[in-house]
Design a protein around this motif. Structure first.
Motif, mmCIF file in Angstrom:
data_model
loop_
_atom_site.group_PDB
_atom_site.id
_atom_site.type_symbol
_atom_site.label_atom_id
_atom_site.label_comp_id
_atom_site.label_asym_id
_atom_site.label_seq_id
_atom_site.Cartn_x
_atom_site.Cartn_y
_atom_site.Cartn_z
ATOM 1 N N VAL A 209 4.274 5.946 -4.223
ATOM 2 C CA VAL A 209 5.463 6.657 -4.702
ATOM 3 C C VAL A 209 5.447 6.715 -6.229
ATOM 4 O O VAL A 209 5.373 5.667 -6.891
ATOM 5 C CB VAL A 209 6.746 5.967 -4.203
ATOM 6 C CG1 VAL A 209 7.987 6.688 -4.731
ATOM 7 C CG2 VAL A 209 6.752 5.927 -2.678
ATOM 8 N N PRO A 210 5.515 7.917 -6.821
ATOM 9 C CA PRO A 210 5.396 8.053 -8.281
ATOM 10 C C PRO A 210 6.668 7.708 -9.031
ATOM 11 O O PRO A 210 7.206 8.498 -9.802
ATOM 12 C CB PRO A 210 5.036 9.540 -8.447
ATOM 13 C CG PRO A 210 5.704 10.198 -7.291
ATOM 14 C CD PRO A 210 5.614 9.221 -6.148
ATOM 15 N N LEU A 211 7.180 6.498 -8.783
ATOM 16 C CA LEU A 211 8.352 5.997 -9.502
ATOM 17 C C LEU A 211 8.040 4.589 -10.005
ATOM 18 O O LEU A 211 7.265 3.869 -9.365
ATOM 19 C CB LEU A 211 9.578 5.941 -8.576
ATOM 20 C CG LEU A 211 10.112 7.275 -8.036
ATOM 21 C CD1 LEU A 211 11.233 7.006 -7.040
ATOM 22 C CD2 LEU A 211 10.615 8.162 -9.168
ATOM 23 N N PRO A 212 8.619 4.182 -11.127
ATOM 24 C CA PRO A 212 8.375 2.820 -11.614
ATOM 25 C C PRO A 212 8.736 1.771 -10.560
ATOM 26 O O PRO A 212 9.860 1.745 -10.055
ATOM 27 C CB PRO A 212 9.305 2.722 -12.831
ATOM 28 C CG PRO A 212 9.461 4.129 -13.297
ATOM 29 C CD PRO A 212 9.467 4.957 -12.047
ATOM 30 N N ILE B 16 15.802 -8.434 0.557
ATOM 31 C CA ILE B 16 15.229 -7.399 -0.309
ATOM 32 C C ILE B 16 15.584 -7.668 -1.769
ATOM 33 O O ILE B 16 14.736 -7.569 -2.667
ATOM 34 C CB ILE B 16 15.719 -6.002 0.117
ATOM 35 C CG1 ILE B 16 15.151 -5.631 1.494
ATOM 36 C CG2 ILE B 16 15.324 -4.948 -0.918
ATOM 37 C CD1 ILE B 16 15.714 -4.340 2.070
ATOM 38 N N LEU B 17 16.855 -8.022 -2.011
ATOM 39 C CA LEU B 17 17.299 -8.285 -3.382
ATOM 40 C C LEU B 17 16.543 -9.464 -3.992
ATOM 41 O O LEU B 17 16.078 -9.379 -5.141
ATOM 42 C CB LEU B 17 18.805 -8.563 -3.399
ATOM 43 C CG LEU B 17 19.412 -8.851 -4.771
ATOM 44 C CD1 LEU B 17 19.239 -7.662 -5.712
ATOM 45 C CD2 LEU B 17 20.887 -9.216 -4.643
ATOM 46 N N ILE B 18 16.397 -10.533 -3.243
ATOM 47 C CA ILE B 18 15.672 -11.707 -3.753
ATOM 48 C C ILE B 18 14.200 -11.371 -3.977
ATOM 49 O O ILE B 18 13.604 -11.755 -4.998
ATOM 50 C CB ILE B 18 15.822 -12.897 -2.779
ATOM 51 C CG1 ILE B 18 17.290 -13.337 -2.711
ATOM 52 C CG2 ILE B 18 14.952 -14.074 -3.221
ATOM 53 C CD1 ILE B 18 17.578 -14.330 -1.612
ATOM 54 N N TRP B 19 13.605 -10.651 -3.024
ATOM 55 C CA TRP B 19 12.191 -10.243 -3.137
ATOM 56 C C TRP B 19 11.959 -9.405 -4.383
ATOM 57 O O TRP B 19 11.034 -9.667 -5.157
ATOM 58 C CB TRP B 19 11.797 -9.474 -1.879
ATOM 59 C CG TRP B 19 10.456 -8.833 -1.920
ATOM 60 C CD1 TRP B 19 9.244 -9.460 -1.991
ATOM 61 C CD2 TRP B 19 10.178 -7.420 -1.879
ATOM 62 N NE1 TRP B 19 8.226 -8.529 -1.990
ATOM 63 C CE2 TRP B 19 8.769 -7.269 -1.931
ATOM 64 C CE3 TRP B 19 10.974 -6.270 -1.792
ATOM 65 C CZ2 TRP B 19 8.152 -6.025 -1.901
ATOM 66 C CZ3 TRP B 19 10.358 -5.024 -1.766
ATOM 67 C CH2 TRP B 19 8.964 -4.921 -1.827
ATOM 68 N N ARG B 20 12.821 -8.413 -4.621
ATOM 69 C CA ARG B 20 12.655 -7.544 -5.784
ATOM 70 C C ARG B 20 12.959 -8.289 -7.087
ATOM 71 O O ARG B 20 12.333 -8.030 -8.112
ATOM 72 C CB ARG B 20 13.579 -6.321 -5.660
ATOM 73 C CG ARG B 20 13.128 -5.350 -4.601
ATOM 74 C CD ARG B 20 11.838 -4.672 -4.956
ATOM 75 N NE ARG B 20 12.043 -3.472 -5.755
ATOM 76 C CZ ARG B 20 11.067 -2.752 -6.284
ATOM 77 N NH1 ARG B 20 9.808 -3.129 -6.151
ATOM 78 N NH2 ARG B 20 11.329 -1.662 -6.989
ATOM 79 N N MET C 61 0.817 -1.205 0.000
ATOM 80 C CA MET C 61 0.000 0.000 0.000
ATOM 81 C C MET C 61 0.855 1.262 0.000
ATOM 82 O O MET C 61 0.636 2.180 -0.798
ATOM 83 C CB MET C 61 -0.920 0.018 1.221
ATOM 84 C CG MET C 61 -1.865 1.214 1.246
ATOM 85 S SD MET C 61 -2.751 1.344 2.805
ATOM 86 C CE MET C 61 -1.427 1.834 3.909
ATOM 87 N N VAL C 62 1.863 1.331 0.875
ATOM 88 C CA VAL C 62 2.666 2.546 1.005
ATOM 89 C C VAL C 62 3.561 2.752 -0.215
ATOM 90 O O VAL C 62 3.641 3.856 -0.760
ATOM 91 C CB VAL C 62 3.517 2.495 2.297
ATOM 92 C CG1 VAL C 62 4.421 3.727 2.382
ATOM 93 C CG2 VAL C 62 2.614 2.425 3.525
ATOM 94 N N SER C 63 4.235 1.693 -0.681
ATOM 95 C CA SER C 63 5.158 1.846 -1.809
ATOM 96 C C SER C 63 4.427 2.178 -3.106
ATOM 97 O O SER C 63 5.003 2.807 -4.002
ATOM 98 C CB SER C 63 6.003 0.580 -1.989
ATOM 99 O OG SER C 63 5.198 -0.538 -2.264
ATOM 100 N N ALA D 94 11.499 3.340 -2.547
ATOM 101 C CA ALA D 94 10.466 3.313 -1.504
ATOM 102 C C ALA D 94 10.092 1.884 -1.141
ATOM 103 O O ALA D 94 9.886 1.569 0.035
ATOM 104 C CB ALA D 94 9.228 4.069 -1.975
ATOM 105 N N ALA D 95 9.997 1.006 -2.156
ATOM 106 C CA ALA D 95 9.634 -0.390 -1.894
ATOM 107 C C ALA D 95 10.675 -1.049 -0.997
ATOM 108 O O ALA D 95 10.340 -1.753 -0.039
ATOM 109 C CB ALA D 95 9.499 -1.151 -3.213
ATOM 110 N N GLU D 96 11.954 -0.801 -1.302
ATOM 111 C CA GLU D 96 13.031 -1.385 -0.505
ATOM 112 C C GLU D 96 13.020 -0.835 0.926
ATOM 113 O O GLU D 96 13.209 -1.591 1.894
ATOM 114 C CB GLU D 96 14.382 -1.095 -1.165
ATOM 115 C CG GLU D 96 14.624 -1.836 -2.465
ATOM 116 C CD GLU D 96 14.013 -1.181 -3.690
ATOM 117 O OE1 GLU D 96 14.199 -1.686 -4.806
ATOM 118 O OE2 GLU D 96 13.308 -0.156 -3.527
ATOM 119 N N TYR D 97 12.792 0.472 1.034
ATOM 120 C CA TYR D 97 12.763 1.089 2.369
ATOM 121 C C TYR D 97 11.585 0.564 3.190
ATOM 122 O O TYR D 97 11.733 0.236 4.384
ATOM 123 C CB TYR D 97 12.670 2.614 2.237
ATOM 124 C CG TYR D 97 12.454 3.329 3.545
ATOM 125 C CD1 TYR D 97 13.444 3.332 4.527
ATOM 126 C CD2 TYR D 97 11.257 3.991 3.814
ATOM 127 C CE1 TYR D 97 13.247 3.980 5.734
ATOM 128 C CE2 TYR D 97 11.053 4.639 5.013
ATOM 129 C CZ TYR D 97 12.047 4.632 5.976
ATOM 130 O OH TYR D 97 11.846 5.270 7.178
#
Length: 351
Positions: A289-292, A319-323, A284-286, A297-300
């Motif tokens: 953020v108006p970025l692709p 985080i790296l594996i998730w993304r 919801m929060v990420s 923001a997603a990582e933070y």
């Protein structure tokens, strides 16, 4: 001999923006691999990573995409009985790709409408189906977030800093506002037409929008189609239940990916429900953020909401594996479907 004057080379804002986002993405990947407690340090530490749990995370994300395809198919098939499943698959993958590469996922739905219209589906029908799908998604996400806050309020109050609280509150308020707008479009058709028509006329008077009457007629056609489709869905209770159940399963599959990643690092005493609640708020929060892909923001958000469950030594690798699974991997598998083919003859639609 007269020389042709050289044309000035101009760099557009869009090009600069895309280069900046690409640079940020590359920087984040390098950072999570090579920085202290990054993937390289994790490999050197000798910690065994369960490949089976990583595979489970990949399967869950593929299930998420498969259900997305099925939901598009069910919505569009209401109006287009001749619809083929491969068309819905193409539409889903086009949406996955353009949502991933455009700010705030704004390019996904327009490109899906274009792709479906090129496949012979009326634009208003495609738009209506995607709005209905988005409405169900928003309702389900809002329900997830409400359950998360009510059942785990103490966790959020103890672990989130004031800035994240503010972002979470804004995100939740935005979700509720979006639902109100979509509900008005669903059940107050006349009122919605008046408000949107008035807004477009205002933009025309301010010389921001051209061909106002044409835009209003097109919007009214879409709203009418959406209103008709929404009434048909409300009459078809079995389909309505099926769509909401599928969306809940889809969302749960996506939200379980971090749990599988954490389990791959053999992290003890994980509460699966807490992990689901945390991921619902990361999403919801990420998404605000108006970025692709909500880059940065997603990582933070991930590190903030999951710091109570994932250790500092494995956080960057998680985080790296998730993304990689949910974002970079999505771009790779949807890229072959991103092209828009030439227009076909229109498919037969229900009146």
């Amino acid at each position: 001999m007269e020389q042709t004057p050289n044309k000035k080379f101009r760099i557009s804002f869009g090009l600069i923006f895309n280069i900046a986002i690409m640079a940020l993405t590359i920087f984040l990947v390098i950072y999570f691999i090579f920085s202290e407690d990054g993937l390289i340090d994790l490999v050197k530490s000798g910690l065994e990573i369960s490949v089976w749990w990583i595979l489970a995370a990949v399967i869950l994300h593929l299930l998420n995409i498969s259900i997305d395809t099925t939901i598009i198919y069910l919505f569009v098939k209401q109006s287009v009985p001749d619809l083929k499943f491969k068309t819905a698959l193409h539409a889903s993958m086009v949406g996955q790709f353009y949502c991933a590469v455009t700010p705030s996922s704004t390019g996904g739905q327009p490109m899906q409408v274009l792709m479906m219209s090129r496949s012979g589906i009326k634009g208003s029908v495609a738009t209506s189906a995607l709005i209905q799908k988005f409405l169900v998604w928003q309702f389900t996400l809002a329900a997830y977030c409400i359950v998360a806050v009510v059942s785990r309020f103490s966790f959020f109050s103890e672990n989130l800093d004031p800035a994240m609280w503010v972002l979470s509150a804004i995100g939740f308020a935005a979700q509720m506002g979006m639902l109100v707008v979509l509900l008005l479009a669903s059940f107050a058709n006349g009122f919605t037409k008046k408000v949107t028509g008035g807004f477009l006329k205002l933009l025309g008077k301010l010389h921001i929008l051209k061909n106002v009457d044409e835009k209003i007629a097109s919007l009214n056609d879409t709203l009418e189609s959406f209103h008709t489709s929404n009434k048909a869905l409300n009459r078809n209770k079995s389909l309505q239940v099926k769509i909401y159940v599928l969306t809940a399963i889809q969302m749960t599959a996506f939200f379980l990916v971090p749990y599988c990643i954490a389990m791959s690092f053999h992290i003890p005493h994980l509460n699966i429900f807490d992990m689901l609640c945390a991921q619902s708020y990361v999403t919801m929060v990420s998404s605000m953020v108006p970025l692709p892909g909500g880059s940065g923001a997603a990582e933070y958000c991930f590190s903030t909401f999951f710091m109570a469950y994932i250790s500092a030594e494995t956080m960057k690798s998680s985080i790296l594996i998730w993304r990689t699974i949910t974002y970079y991997g999505t771009i790779l598998i949807s890229l072959p479907f991103s092209g828009i083919k030439k227009k076909k003859q229109p498919l037969t639609a229900k009146e």
